[in-house]
Design a protein around this motif. Structure first.
Motif, PDB file in Angstrom:
ATOM      1  N   SER A 163     -24.415 -14.705  25.057  1.00 53.77           N
ATOM      2  CA  SER A 163     -23.318 -13.636  25.185  1.00 53.77           C
ATOM      3  C   SER A 163     -23.652 -12.620  23.945  1.00 53.77           C
ATOM      4  O   SER A 163     -23.025 -11.622  24.054  1.00 53.77           O
ATOM      5  CB  SER A 163     -22.121 -14.201  25.407  1.00 53.77           C
ATOM      6  N   SER A 164     -24.213 -13.411  22.797  1.00 48.35           N
ATOM      7  CA  SER A 164     -24.398 -12.539  21.626  1.00 48.35           C
ATOM      8  C   SER A 164     -25.647 -11.801  21.361  1.00 48.35           C
ATOM      9  O   SER A 164     -25.858 -11.227  20.320  1.00 48.35           O
ATOM     10  CB  SER A 164     -23.904 -13.391  20.307  1.00 48.35           C
ATOM     11  N   GLY A 165     -26.721 -12.002  22.407  1.00 49.46           N
ATOM     12  CA  GLY A 165     -27.851 -11.598  22.525  1.00 49.46           C
ATOM     13  C   GLY A 165     -28.836 -12.741  21.818  1.00 49.46           C
ATOM     14  O   GLY A 165     -30.192 -12.404  21.389  1.00 49.46           O
ATOM     15  N   ILE A 166     -28.560 -13.871  21.630  1.00 50.20           N
ATOM     16  CA  ILE A 166     -29.378 -14.875  20.985  1.00 50.20           C
ATOM     17  C   ILE A 166     -29.856 -15.604  22.171  1.00 50.20           C
ATOM     18  O   ILE A 166     -29.308 -16.619  22.659  1.00 50.20           O
ATOM     19  CB  ILE A 166     -28.621 -15.632  19.869  1.00 50.20           C
ATOM     20  N   ASP A 167     -30.977 -15.835  22.731  1.00 51.90           N
ATOM     21  CA  ASP A 167     -31.575 -16.423  24.006  1.00 51.90           C
ATOM     22  C   ASP A 167     -31.563 -17.869  23.562  1.00 51.90           C
ATOM     23  O   ASP A 167     -31.604 -18.876  24.445  1.00 51.90           O
ATOM     24  CB  ASP A 167     -32.714 -15.848  24.522  1.00 51.90           C
ATOM     25  N   ASN A 168     -32.320 -18.182  22.244  1.00 49.57           N
ATOM     26  CA  ASN A 168     -32.553 -19.773  22.172  1.00 49.57           C
ATOM     27  C   ASN A 168     -32.096 -20.068  20.649  1.00 49.57           C
ATOM     28  O   ASN A 168     -32.813 -19.314  19.823  1.00 49.57           O
ATOM     29  CB  ASN A 168     -34.034 -19.708  22.148  1.00 49.57           C
ATOM     30  N   MET A 169     -31.305 -20.709  20.632  1.00 48.42           N
ATOM     31  CA  MET A 169     -30.595 -21.177  19.196  1.00 48.42           C
ATOM     32  C   MET A 169     -31.385 -22.003  18.300  1.00 48.42           C
ATOM     33  O   MET A 169     -31.615 -21.560  17.048  1.00 48.42           O
ATOM     34  CB  MET A 169     -29.452 -21.809  19.488  1.00 48.42           C
ATOM     35  N   GLN A 170     -32.366 -22.715  19.056  1.00 46.97           N
ATOM     36  CA  GLN A 170     -33.526 -23.444  18.240  1.00 46.97           C
ATOM     37  C   GLN A 170     -34.452 -22.371  17.531  1.00 46.97           C
ATOM     38  O   GLN A 170     -34.690 -22.597  16.401  1.00 46.97           O
ATOM     39  CB  GLN A 170     -34.087 -24.404  19.040  1.00 46.97           C
ATOM     40  N   THR A 171     -34.935 -21.433  18.390  1.00 46.63           N
ATOM     41  CA  THR A 171     -35.727 -20.371  17.690  1.00 46.63           C
ATOM     42  C   THR A 171     -35.201 -19.722  16.422  1.00 46.63           C
ATOM     43  O   THR A 171     -35.771 -19.505  15.465  1.00 46.63           O
ATOM     44  CB  THR A 171     -36.307 -19.472  18.745  1.00 46.63           C
ATOM     45  N   SER A 172     -33.840 -19.308  16.460  1.00 46.71           N
ATOM     46  CA  SER A 172     -32.940 -18.760  15.678  1.00 46.71           C
ATOM     47  C   SER A 172     -32.772 -19.439  14.276  1.00 46.71           C
ATOM     48  O   SER A 172     -32.976 -19.016  13.348  1.00 46.71           O
ATOM     49  CB  SER A 172     -31.780 -18.165  16.150  1.00 46.71           C
ATOM     50  N   PHE A 173     -32.578 -20.743  14.588  1.00 46.03           N
ATOM     51  CA  PHE A 173     -32.208 -21.680  13.755  1.00 46.03           C
ATOM     52  C   PHE A 173     -33.821 -22.042  12.863  1.00 46.03           C
ATOM     53  O   PHE A 173     -33.707 -21.998  11.674  1.00 46.03           O
ATOM     54  CB  PHE A 173     -31.820 -23.244  14.294  1.00 46.03           C
ATOM     55  N   ASN A 174     -34.801 -22.115  13.637  1.00 46.18           N
ATOM     56  CA  ASN A 174     -36.122 -22.164  12.975  1.00 46.18           C
ATOM     57  C   ASN A 174     -36.322 -21.062  12.105  1.00 46.18           C
ATOM     58  O   ASN A 174     -36.892 -21.238  10.925  1.00 46.18           O
ATOM     59  CB  ASN A 174     -37.152 -22.479  13.877  1.00 46.18           C
TER      60      ASN A 174
END
Length: 266
Positions: A123-134
């Motif tokens: 809902s905040s525009g982040i499709d994959n949290m793991q990718t963002s975390f990496n």
């Protein structure tokens, strides 16, 4: 023994300074993955100037540089009151704990993510949290190594130049030795990290250009923070007492007059 340590003002002060020094360095490393525009921060258009044949350069800096100048302020203050051995000790401590933190980051990246967490921020525009975390915590190994080597070498350079100037000026003109040591050590810091991280990746002309842009900011901050060093020195002298502060400064320079050791139990 513990009660005596906690009552000793120089010891309490050093504990607080050391904790802030390490925490500030770790935060600076952690937020360094974000690049920001200094011009836009002040509502200006990017400078777009040329250096060494490289065009389109602007003051694009890592967020880490917002905090790194404080490390050199602390280094100079500790150098003034506690001496180079203490500076080296807290510097090595900071490097050890930063290395530990990055090891934990990489281990955390390797852990399998929970399914519900992966899409928890769509809902905040982040499709994959793991990718963002990496992307945030998985900095390139060369950047990490370059940053740590640059930090250690620049700290040692800062300590050396600070004491060389202090041998000439004595207890006077802390602003001169603090600023002089910082402007040289920041130049060393700027280029070591860039050449280790990007040598063979970017042309050397671009690395030189980026280094000058970074150094201009660091040089300016060294001048801006000079009054802060003078103010902190005066506040520390007031807190410690004139006689204690004078003895600490003499001991920091390797002179004979030193503080009375803290008595131990038994």
């Amino acid at each position: 023994m513990v009660a005596n340590i906690l009552k000793d003002k120089p010891t309490k002060l050093l504990l607080g300074i050391s904790a802030f020094f390490v925490a500030n360095a770790l935060i600076a490393e952690s937020i360094g993955t974000k690049i920001f525009s200094l011009e836009k921060l002040f509502g200006l258009h990017p400078a777009n100037f040329s250096l060494f044949g490289q065009s389109g350069l602007a003051f694009n800096l890592t967020c880490g540089v917002l905090l790194w100048p404080l490390e050199f302020v602390i280094t100079d203050i500790v150098n003034e009151f506690y001496g180079p051995k203490v500076v080296r000790r807290i510097s090595f401590t900071a490097i050890g704990l930063i290395s530990y933190a990055f090891l934990m980051y990489f281990l955390a990246i390797g852990t399998p993510p929970a399914d519900f967490w992966l899409g928890s921020q769509k809902s905040s525009g982040i499709d994959n949290m793991q990718t963002s975390f990496n992307a945030i915590f998985g900095q390139g190994m060369r950047i990490i190594i370059g940053s740590l080597v640059a930090f250690l070498v620049s700290q040692l350079v800062d300590v050396y130049i600070f004491h060389k100037i202090k041998k000439i000026t004595g207890d006077k003109h802390i602003w001169l030795r603090a600023t002089g040591s910082t402007v040289v050590s920041q130049l060393v810091d700027s280029y070591i990290v860039l050449f280790i991280a990007f040598s063979g990746v970017f042309p050397w002309q671009l690395i030189l250009g980026i280094g000058i842009v970074n150094y201009c900011y660091k040089f300016t901050m060294a001048l801006v923070l000079t009054p802060v060093i003078v103010l902190v020195e005066k506040r520390m002298e007031k807190y410690l007492g004139h006689d204690v502060a004078r003895k600490m400064k003499k001991a920091a320079m390797g002179q004979e007059e030193a503080l009375t050791p803290i008595p131990t139990a038994g």
